[in-house]
Design an enzyme around this catalytic site. Structure first.
Site, PDB file in Angstrom:
ATOM      1  N   SER A 103      46.498  66.545-100.356  1.00 23.41           N
ATOM      2  CA  SER A 103      46.995  66.602 -99.036  1.00 23.41           C
ATOM      3  C   SER A 103      48.513  65.831 -99.002  1.00 23.41           C
ATOM      4  O   SER A 103      48.580  65.144 -99.687  1.00 23.41           O
ATOM      5  CB  SER A 103      46.190  65.808 -97.894  1.00 23.41           C
ATOM      6  OG  SER A 103      46.419  66.140 -96.908  1.00 23.41           O
ATOM      7  N   PRO A 104      49.439  66.434 -98.288  1.00 26.40           N
ATOM      8  CA  PRO A 104      50.616  65.957 -98.390  1.00 26.40           C
ATOM      9  C   PRO A 104      50.568  64.401 -97.677  1.00 26.40           C
ATOM     10  O   PRO A 104      50.117  64.246 -96.743  1.00 26.40           O
ATOM     11  CB  PRO A 104      51.678  66.789 -97.351  1.00 26.40           C
ATOM     12  CG  PRO A 104      50.492  67.516 -96.422  1.00 26.40           C
ATOM     13  CD  PRO A 104      49.340  67.473 -97.334  1.00 26.40           C
TER      14      PRO A 104
ATOM     15  N   CYS B 248      53.395  61.332 -97.370  1.00 25.29           N
ATOM     16  CA  CYS B 248      54.684  60.400 -97.540  1.00 25.29           C
ATOM     17  C   CYS B 248      54.682  59.415 -98.211  1.00 25.29           C
ATOM     18  O   CYS B 248      53.666  58.717 -97.686  1.00 25.29           O
ATOM     19  CB  CYS B 248      55.441  60.264 -96.037  1.00 25.29           C
ATOM     20  SG  CYS B 248      55.757  61.733 -95.263  1.00 25.29           S
TER      21      CYS B 248
ATOM     22  N   GLN C   8      55.527  70.540 -98.431  1.00 25.78           N
ATOM     23  CA  GLN C   8      55.431  70.678 -96.929  1.00 25.78           C
ATOM     24  C   GLN C   8      56.832  70.601 -96.333  1.00 25.78           C
ATOM     25  O   GLN C   8      57.515  69.470 -96.455  1.00 25.78           O
ATOM     26  CB  GLN C   8      54.640  69.620 -96.321  1.00 25.78           C
ATOM     27  CG  GLN C   8      54.261  69.600 -94.891  1.00 25.78           C
ATOM     28  CD  GLN C   8      53.534  68.338 -94.459  1.00 25.78           C
ATOM     29  OE1 GLN C   8      53.679  67.274 -94.626  1.00 25.78           O
ATOM     30  NE2 GLN C   8      52.337  68.734 -93.889  1.00 25.78           N
TER      31      GLN C   8
ATOM     32  N   TYR D 154      54.854  66.420 -84.857  1.00 26.31           N
ATOM     33  CA  TYR D 154      56.145  66.510 -85.320  1.00 26.31           C
ATOM     34  C   TYR D 154      56.769  67.806 -84.280  1.00 26.31           C
ATOM     35  O   TYR D 154      56.228  68.294 -83.602  1.00 26.31           O
ATOM     36  CB  TYR D 154      56.373  66.769 -86.809  1.00 26.31           C
ATOM     37  CG  TYR D 154      56.017  65.392 -87.359  1.00 26.31           C
ATOM     38  CD1 TYR D 154      56.655  64.191 -87.359  1.00 26.31           C
ATOM     39  CD2 TYR D 154      54.869  65.443 -88.144  1.00 26.31           C
ATOM     40  CE1 TYR D 154      56.228  63.071 -87.910  1.00 26.31           C
ATOM     41  CE2 TYR D 154      54.401  64.110 -89.029  1.00 26.31           C
ATOM     42  CZ  TYR D 154      55.064  63.147 -88.666  1.00 26.31           C
ATOM     43  OH  TYR D 154      54.535  62.022 -89.168  1.00 26.31           O
TER      44      TYR D 154
ATOM     45  N   ARG E   9      50.330  73.928 -91.795  1.00 22.62           N
ATOM     46  CA  ARG E   9      49.304  72.867 -91.427  1.00 22.62           C
ATOM     47  C   ARG E   9      49.307  72.900 -89.890  1.00 22.62           C
ATOM     48  O   ARG E   9      50.368  72.709 -89.286  1.00 22.62           O
ATOM     49  CB  ARG E   9      49.594  71.569 -92.019  1.00 22.62           C
ATOM     50  CG  ARG E   9      48.702  70.461 -91.627  1.00 22.62           C
ATOM     51  CD  ARG E   9      48.944  69.206 -92.310  1.00 22.62           C
ATOM     52  NE  ARG E   9      47.801  69.219 -93.344  1.00 22.62           N
ATOM     53  CZ  ARG E   9      47.276  68.046 -94.078  1.00 22.62           C
ATOM     54  NH1 ARG E   9      47.852  66.867 -93.607  1.00 22.62           N
ATOM     55  NH2 ARG E   9      46.606  67.845 -94.992  1.00 22.62           N
TER      56      ARG E   9
ATOM     57  N   ARG F  51      43.884  60.347 -98.660  1.00 21.31           N
ATOM     58  CA  ARG F  51      43.504  58.716 -99.272  1.00 21.31           C
ATOM     59  C   ARG F  51      42.804  58.601-100.351  1.00 21.31           C
ATOM     60  O   ARG F  51      42.903  57.635-101.328  1.00 21.31           O
ATOM     61  CB  ARG F  51      43.112  57.879 -98.229  1.00 21.31           C
ATOM     62  CG  ARG F  51      44.086  57.697 -97.037  1.00 21.31           C
ATOM     63  CD  ARG F  51      43.798  57.353 -95.634  1.00 21.31           C
ATOM     64  NE  ARG F  51      42.707  58.220 -94.831  1.00 21.31           N
ATOM     65  CZ  ARG F  51      42.218  58.064 -94.037  1.00 21.31           C
ATOM     66  NH1 ARG F  51      42.174  56.893 -93.194  1.00 21.31           N
ATOM     67  NH2 ARG F  51      41.384  59.169 -93.615  1.00 21.31           N
TER      68      ARG F  51
HETATM   69  C1  LIG Z   1      50.176  57.232 -96.424  1.00 28.02           C
HETATM   70  C2  LIG Z   1      50.014  58.542 -95.706  1.00 28.02           C
HETATM   71  C3  LIG Z   1      51.223  59.526 -95.575  1.00 28.02           C
HETATM   72  C4  LIG Z   1      50.844  60.682 -94.818  1.00 28.02           C
HETATM   73  N1  LIG Z   1      51.920  61.692 -94.923  1.00 28.02           N
HETATM   74  C5  LIG Z   1      51.566  62.932 -94.483  1.00 28.02           C
HETATM   75  C6  LIG Z   1      52.613  63.985 -94.528  1.00 28.02           C
HETATM   76  O1  LIG Z   1      53.642  63.807 -95.102  1.00 28.02           O
HETATM   77  N2  LIG Z   1      52.110  65.291 -93.983  1.00 28.02           N
HETATM   78  C7  LIG Z   1      50.910  65.398 -93.369  1.00 28.02           C
HETATM   79  O2  LIG Z   1      50.735  66.373 -93.177  1.00 28.02           O
HETATM   80  N3  LIG Z   1      50.044  64.253 -93.354  1.00 28.02           N
HETATM   81  C8  LIG Z   1      50.339  63.150 -94.001  1.00 28.02           C
HETATM   82  N4  LIG Z   1      49.237  62.184 -93.815  1.00 28.02           N
HETATM   83  C9  LIG Z   1      47.957  62.772 -93.359  1.00 28.02           C
HETATM   84  C10 LIG Z   1      47.117  63.004 -94.611  1.00 28.02           C
HETATM   85  O3  LIG Z   1      47.775  64.198 -95.266  1.00 28.02           O
HETATM   86  C11 LIG Z   1      45.901  63.398 -94.260  1.00 28.02           C
HETATM   87  O4  LIG Z   1      46.019  64.762 -93.237  1.00 28.02           O
HETATM   88  C12 LIG Z   1      44.967  62.240 -93.561  1.00 28.02           C
HETATM   89  O5  LIG Z   1      45.223  61.123 -94.354  1.00 28.02           O
HETATM   90  C13 LIG Z   1      43.491  62.466 -93.519  1.00 28.02           C
HETATM   91  O6  LIG Z   1      42.924  62.702 -94.654  1.00 28.02           O
HETATM   92  P1  LIG Z   1      42.217  61.768 -95.668  1.00 28.02           P
HETATM   93  O7  LIG Z   1      41.073  61.357 -94.821  1.00 28.02           O
HETATM   94  O8  LIG Z   1      41.592  62.755 -96.858  1.00 28.02           O
HETATM   95  O9  LIG Z   1      43.195  60.814 -95.983  1.00 28.02           O
HETATM   96  C14 LIG Z   1      49.456  60.948 -94.471  1.00 28.02           C
HETATM   97  C15 LIG Z   1      48.350  60.275 -94.654  1.00 28.02           C
HETATM   98  C16 LIG Z   1      48.854  58.813 -95.256  1.00 28.02           C
HETATM   99  C17 LIG Z   1      47.759  57.874 -95.376  1.00 28.02           C
END
Ligand SMILES: Cc1cc2nc3c(=O)[nH]c(=O)nc-3n(C[C@H](O)[C@H](O)[C@H](O)COP(=O)(O)O)c2cc1C
Length: 375
Positions: free
Chosen positions: A32-33, A35, A111, A195, A243, A341
């Site tokens: 997953s993307p 940042c 992304q 966004y 997304r 995560r």
């Molecule tokens: C540090 C961090 C940065 C993130 N940056 C982005 C991002 O650049 N683009 C995006 O679509 N979601 C971003 N997310 C959301 C994650 O891609 C993901 O959708 C969210 O953490 C839930 O999934 P998970 O439970 O597997 O972590 C970010 C999440 C975290 C924790």
């Protein structure tokens, strides 16, 4: 529903493409993307941090890595420390990342994003997740669909004119051309998490009364224009993804019926091949769920809405158990899983998951250097 007892998570997946060739992924695990806020000089250029971070994940066996939110222009970056895709130096640094990812047998997506009123943020500071970065720390005046602040702590935006909107659409297309030149296999357009595109889609934040606001048709317009412009700039041999926040979790906001309609249109008529399902992020609400697989139902709903198309549907959110991911795929809820995560905690999540699911050692997607790790 599969009757084969081999792992579905570790079976190959083909993302459709307009030219009919399709693009094969080695398995159904997608990074997953996320940042990293790790750009050194506020110049949008990837650093050694990005190389080691994405390098480890590629070596860990993911099928597709989605590189974090990357600004299509300087004003569209979520923060001063975000990646960009609007000049040659940035493009060259992306090329280095993609080259290493490919050397590990993984595919690379980027992304592309314009953060609108949530640009110029300061999310890297502990305890201050939201809000605008001060101008003296590299912040800037943001642009958005209205002249309102998008959320507490964010400065009011300058309302985009028709010309301003057209410029952003053309910046998405230019970024897509650079992504192609950098070697990316897939683009994911960011239309989720509050966004610019999400701001324009939702009636909660889009109060414009021109052709970009008001009716559903008008609120969908900017996203459609971006998708069309990117699709025209991106080769027909490469898949295009999006997304989406399937719901705002707020009455009067986006819900899964509305976003299903939008996805059907984008897949059937505008060249979207992959839909990654998330939710929320626009307005703060206690209804936003969390916990294991918290978006699984939404992913399954969007997948059903696209059942008569060849689009691939993935879902993100709280997926950390290999068995849970396997079940989601085996029961046909979605085609692939996006892991966020859990991949930060363990960049070799796929290698671990493959071993847990009984994939034979010789088929484990870990880098050969790590085969003796006894997963
Ligand atoms: C540090 C961090 C940065 C993130 N940056 C982005 C991002 O650049 N683009 C995006 O679509 N979601 C971003 N997310 C959301 C994650 O891609 C993901 O959708 C969210 O953490 C839930 O999934 P998970 O439970 O597997 O972590 C970010 C999440 C975290 C924790």
């Amino acid at each position: 529903m599969t009757t084969d007892n081999r792992s579905t998570l570790f079976s190959p997946l083909t993302l459709p493409t307009p030219d009919g060739t399709g693009f094969a992924l080695r398995n159904r695990t997608i990074l997953s993307p996320m940042c990293q806020y790790a750009v050194d000089r506020q110049d949008g250029v990837a650093t050694d941090w990005h190389l080691q971070h994405y390098g480890a994940v590629a070596a860990g066996g993911f099928g597709l890595l989605t590189i974090e939110s990357t600004g299509v222009n300087a004003a569209g970056r979520i923060s001063p420390r975000d990646l960009g895709m609007y000049n040659e130096t940035q493009e060259a640094a992306h090329r280095r990342l993609v080259s290493f990812i490919h050397s590990q047998g993984a595919a690379a997506a980027v992304q592309l994003n314009h953060a609108g009123g949530r640009a110029s943020g300061k999310p890297w500071l502990p305890g201050t997740h939201g809000g605008s970065a001060p101008l003296e720390d590299g912040g800037w005046q943001t642009v958005g669909m209205t002249d309102q602040s998008i959320a507490k702590g964010y400065r009011p935006t300058t309302k985009l004119s028709k010309d301003g909107i057209e410029q952003i659409v053309s910046d998405f297309a230019a970024a897509a051309r650079r992504a192609d030149a950098a070697g990316y296999d897939v683009i994911q357009i960011h239309a989720a998490h509050g966004y610019l595109l999400h701001q324009s889609l939702s009636p909660l934040t889009n109060t414009r009364d021109d052709k970009y606001g008001g009716t559903e048709e008008n609120r969908f317009r900017l996203t459609r224009e971006v998708v069309d412009a990117v699709r025209a700039a991106w080769p027909d041999s490469k898949p295009l993804g999006i997304r989406i926040s399937a719901t705002d979790w707020v009455a009067g906001g986006l819900d899964v019926d509305v976003t299903s309609r939008l996805m059907r249109d984008l897949v059937k008529n505008h060249g979207i091949n992959w839909v990654d399902v998330s939710s929320g992020g626009l307005v703060s609400t206690p209804l936003q769920p969390s916990g294991p697989g918290f978006h699984a139902v939404l992913g399954a709903q969007i997948k059903r809405a696209l059942a008569d198309t060849d689009a691939v549907v993935s879902v993100v959110g709280g997926i950390s158990s290999p068995e849970q991911a396997e079940t989601m795929l085996r029961t046909g809820q979605v085609d692939a899983v996006s892991i966020g995560r859990a991949a930060m905690r363990n960049p070799h999540w796929p290698a671990m998951a493959a071993a847990r699911l009984g994939v034979p050692c010789e088929d484990n997607p870990a880098a050969p250097q790590y085969w003796r790790a006894e997963w």
